[in-house]
Design a protein around this motif. Structure first.
Motif, mmCIF file in Angstrom:
data_model
loop_
_atom_site.group_PDB
_atom_site.id
_atom_site.type_symbol
_atom_site.label_atom_id
_atom_site.label_comp_id
_atom_site.label_asym_id
_atom_site.label_seq_id
_atom_site.Cartn_x
_atom_site.Cartn_y
_atom_site.Cartn_z
ATOM 1 N N UNK A 1 0.854 -1.205 -0.196
ATOM 2 C CA UNK A 1 -0.186 -0.031 -0.052
ATOM 3 C C UNK A 1 0.954 1.329 -0.247
ATOM 4 N N UNK A 2 1.723 1.242 0.684
ATOM 5 C CA UNK A 2 3.048 2.308 0.783
ATOM 6 C C UNK A 2 3.591 2.650 -0.560
ATOM 7 N N UNK A 3 3.775 1.650 -1.450
ATOM 8 C CA UNK A 3 4.362 1.832 -2.745
ATOM 9 C C UNK A 3 3.283 2.314 -3.828
ATOM 10 N N UNK B 1 3.537 5.679 -5.535
ATOM 11 C CA UNK B 1 3.265 6.138 -6.952
ATOM 12 C C UNK B 1 2.300 7.207 -7.315
ATOM 13 N N UNK B 2 1.144 7.173 -6.497
ATOM 14 C CA UNK B 2 0.164 7.972 -6.661
ATOM 15 C C UNK B 2 0.437 9.571 -6.457
ATOM 16 N N UNK B 3 1.229 9.507 -5.324
ATOM 17 C CA UNK B 3 1.640 10.929 -4.932
ATOM 18 C C UNK B 3 2.714 11.662 -5.987
ATOM 19 N N UNK C 1 -6.299 5.376 -11.576
ATOM 20 C CA UNK C 1 -5.411 4.883 -10.281
ATOM 21 C C UNK C 1 -6.252 3.589 -9.904
ATOM 22 N N UNK C 2 -7.193 3.420 -10.185
ATOM 23 C CA UNK C 2 -8.012 2.258 -9.919
ATOM 24 C C UNK C 2 -7.502 0.945 -10.753
#
Length: 66
Positions: free
Chosen positions: A16-18, A22-24, A52-53
């Motif tokens: 989830x952190x990765x 990536x999102x940010x 992103x989904x």
């Protein structure tokens, strides 16, 4: 600099952190790009969210060919 290939591999492994990293890294640029064409905040939000989904749920089939 963050290695995007490693991030994608981590997302594939369920990190989830990765995914958040990536999102940010990409959300602002993607939002600006999409908004340029759509000129609607609501529609742009939908397109960015869907993008992103798809990354999250389809990354397991991603192959590194380079």
């Amino acid at each position: 600099m963050i290695d995007e290939k490693r991030l994608i591999l981590s997302v594939k492994s369920g990190s989830e952190k990765a995914y958040r990293t990536l999102y940010e890294m990409w959300v602002s640029r993607l939002y600006q790009f999409v908004y340029q064409y759509l000129k609607s905040e609501e529609t742009t939000d939908d397109v960015v969210q869907e993008t992103f989904y798809r990354i999250l749920y389809k990354v397991k089939n991603y192959l590194f060919l380079c």
